[in-house]
Enzyme design. Structure first.
Site, PDB file in Angstrom:
ATOM      1  N   GLU A 161       0.849  -1.191   0.000  1.00  0.00           N
ATOM      2  CA  GLU A 161       0.000   0.000   0.000  1.00  0.00           C
ATOM      3  C   GLU A 161       0.886   1.244   0.000  1.00  0.00           C
ATOM      4  OE1 GLU A 161      -2.062   0.927   3.762  1.00  0.00           O
ATOM      5  OE2 GLU A 161      -1.385  -1.042   4.450  1.00  0.00           O
TER       6      GLU A 161
ATOM      7  N   CYS B 177      -3.407  -3.324   4.443  1.00  0.00           N
ATOM      8  CA  CYS B 177      -2.469  -4.318   4.987  1.00  0.00           C
ATOM      9  C   CYS B 177      -2.861  -5.749   4.647  1.00  0.00           C
ATOM     10  CB  CYS B 177      -2.366  -4.174   6.498  1.00  0.00           C
ATOM     11  SG  CYS B 177      -2.006  -2.504   7.012  1.00  0.00           S
TER      12      CYS B 177
ATOM     13  N   HIS C  14      -2.141  -9.885  12.352  1.00  0.00           N
ATOM     14  CA  HIS C  14      -1.549  -8.679  11.769  1.00  0.00           C
ATOM     15  C   HIS C  14      -1.222  -7.754  12.945  1.00  0.00           C
ATOM     16  CE1 HIS C  14      -0.941  -4.923   9.764  1.00  0.00           C
ATOM     17  NE2 HIS C  14      -2.077  -4.403  10.199  1.00  0.00           N
TER      18      HIS C  14
END
Ligand code: CAA
Length: 386
Positions: A79, A111, A233
């Site tokens: 990104e 993400c 994450h």
């Protein structure tokens, strides 16, 4: 047929700042950063490094000449794109010296896109088990100097080979994706830093995790006890704790304790580097594999989250030989050196950014294998140094 992650390698920059020093400069209690957010150090990115150089460095760590010949596709998940049209994967392919009969593409969904790349790679390998797909999750997390998000910046890349001979993780068939159009974090085309509703984003993350994990349990009949650990994450290490505690509540039984211990092991490297955006989940996986209680045959659950927003929960079985299929991250991190907050700010403001003018960077201080030498006639100039 087993399909999954065959090899993994992580690369970051060779400079970092100490977040206690940053806290002092920003007039914040250092405990807020180290305990409240859960970060100790943050990777600092010189103007001569970007997602292409980081991605190529990670990939070079895992490629042998024989493996390089087997790669059919390179997917770069990011990104932090450096061009609105051309895929960073093409630059990476060139720097790695791969042959021209290779498919190259870039993927984006905040993400999350590293996970999308892995799932798409699984499909390619299922069509043709001879193929090996190189997936690179590479990003530079930037929020701006003196913003609440600054402490959650970071940078790095995780390169992974997806094949029908996985030595790290064989991915299981059931996966649950969950998406909604929301504005928790985004970066308009004219901006070099993200716009973020920080607290909202942490709540959405937890909600998406609980939605996806609940559905996964309904589809598979599995419960938490079936997992050796969950991997999250990690935009900052406290985020993983918040998500896990959202699931465990006040549970203190053996399964809950195991999950908390494994979470701790998965956070070790994120604490030292910061957020990698697309690569963070996979750095957490490597951290768990190198610092946790994991053996071949164990089932791990992975939760991927990308703002905007998309989540996915999937699982995999740890494979024999996983310890030798990863680069030694602890050793690599020891080779970094600390820079001052002034130096970090100079680097932060010194990158190419969205400026169109020609630039030539001084490369004498960057000994990394791949560097961004500057910009000429609107073209980024990359060099391989060794
Ligand atoms: N000692 C110990 N702890 C302290 C402290 C002190 N002296 N002072 C404050 N704290 C604690 C607070 O109690 C708080 O803890 P809890 O969250 O457990 O309540 C924590 O430190 C953070 O403090 P604040 O609540 O004051 O939060 P903040 O305004 O500093 O912002 C943040 C924190 C929202 C995470 C901000 O850094 C941010 O916006 N980060 C970027 C967004 C982000 O990472 N979102 C994550 C989900 S989105 C995603 O995952 C995608 C992605 O990668 C971006």
């Amino acid at each position: 047929m087993k399909i999954g992650i065959d090899k993994m390698a992580f690369a970051t920059t060779d400079q970092y700042i100490d977040l206690r020093e940053l806290a002092t400069r920003r007039g914040v209690d250092p405990n807020k950063y180290t305990i409240g957010i859960g970060q100790d150090r943050q990777a600092v990115v010189p103007p001569t490094q970007d997602i292409v150089t980081l991605g190529a460095t990670a990939a070079a760590k895992l490629l042998t000449p024989a493996l390089a010949k087997r790669i059919s596709t390179i997917m770069v998940a990011t990104e932090s794109g450096i061009d609105n049209s051309k895929a960073s994967a093409i630059y990476v392919k060139h720097l790695l010296g791969l042959n021209d009969f290779v498919r190259t593409v870039e993927l984006k969904e905040a993400c999350y896109s590293g996970t999308a790349a892995i799932q798409f790679a699984r499909g390619l390998v299922a069509f043709n088990p001879q193929e090996t797909v190189l997936v690179i999750a590479t990003d530079i997390a930037r929020y701006g100097l003196n913003t609440p998000g600054e402490v959650t910046q970071g940078a790095g890349a995780v390169a992974m080979l997806i094949s029908a001979h996985p030595h790290v993780l064989a991915i299981e068939p059931t996966t649950v994706a969950y998406s909604k159009d929301i504005m928790d974090f985004w970066r308009p085309l004219y901006a070099t830093e993200a716009i973020v509703n920080g607290k909202y984003s942490t709540n959405v993350y937890i909600d998406f995790f609980l939605q996806a994990f609940t559905r996964y349990q309904q589809l598979t009949g599995q419960t938490l006890a079936d997992f050796a650990g969950l991997v999250f994450h990690l935009p900052f290490t406290k985020m993983g704790k918040k998500a896990l505690e959202g699931l465990l509540g006040d549970r203190t039984d053996a399964v809950a304790q195991r999950m908390r211990q494994q979470l701790h092991a998965s956070q070790v490297y994120c604490r030292q580097v910061g957020n990698l955006y697309t690569g963070s989940l996979y750095l957490a996986l490597m951290s768990l594999l190198q610092n946790g209680q994991v053996k071949a045959g164990d089932r791990l659950g992975l939760f991927s989250y990308g703002s905007g927003a998309e989540g996915e929960f999937y699982s995999g079985i740890v494979q024999e030989g996983f310890t030798t299929a990863l680069n030694d991250i602890a050793a690599d991190l020891k080779t970094r050196h600390q820079v001052s907050i002034d130096q970090y700010e100079r680097f932060f403001n010194g990158r190419l950014g969205m400026k169109s003018a020609d630039r030539q960077f001084d490369l004498s201080h960057d000994r990394r294998p791949f560097v961004l030498a500057g910009q000429q006639n609107h073209q980024r100039i990359y060099r391989r140094q060794k």
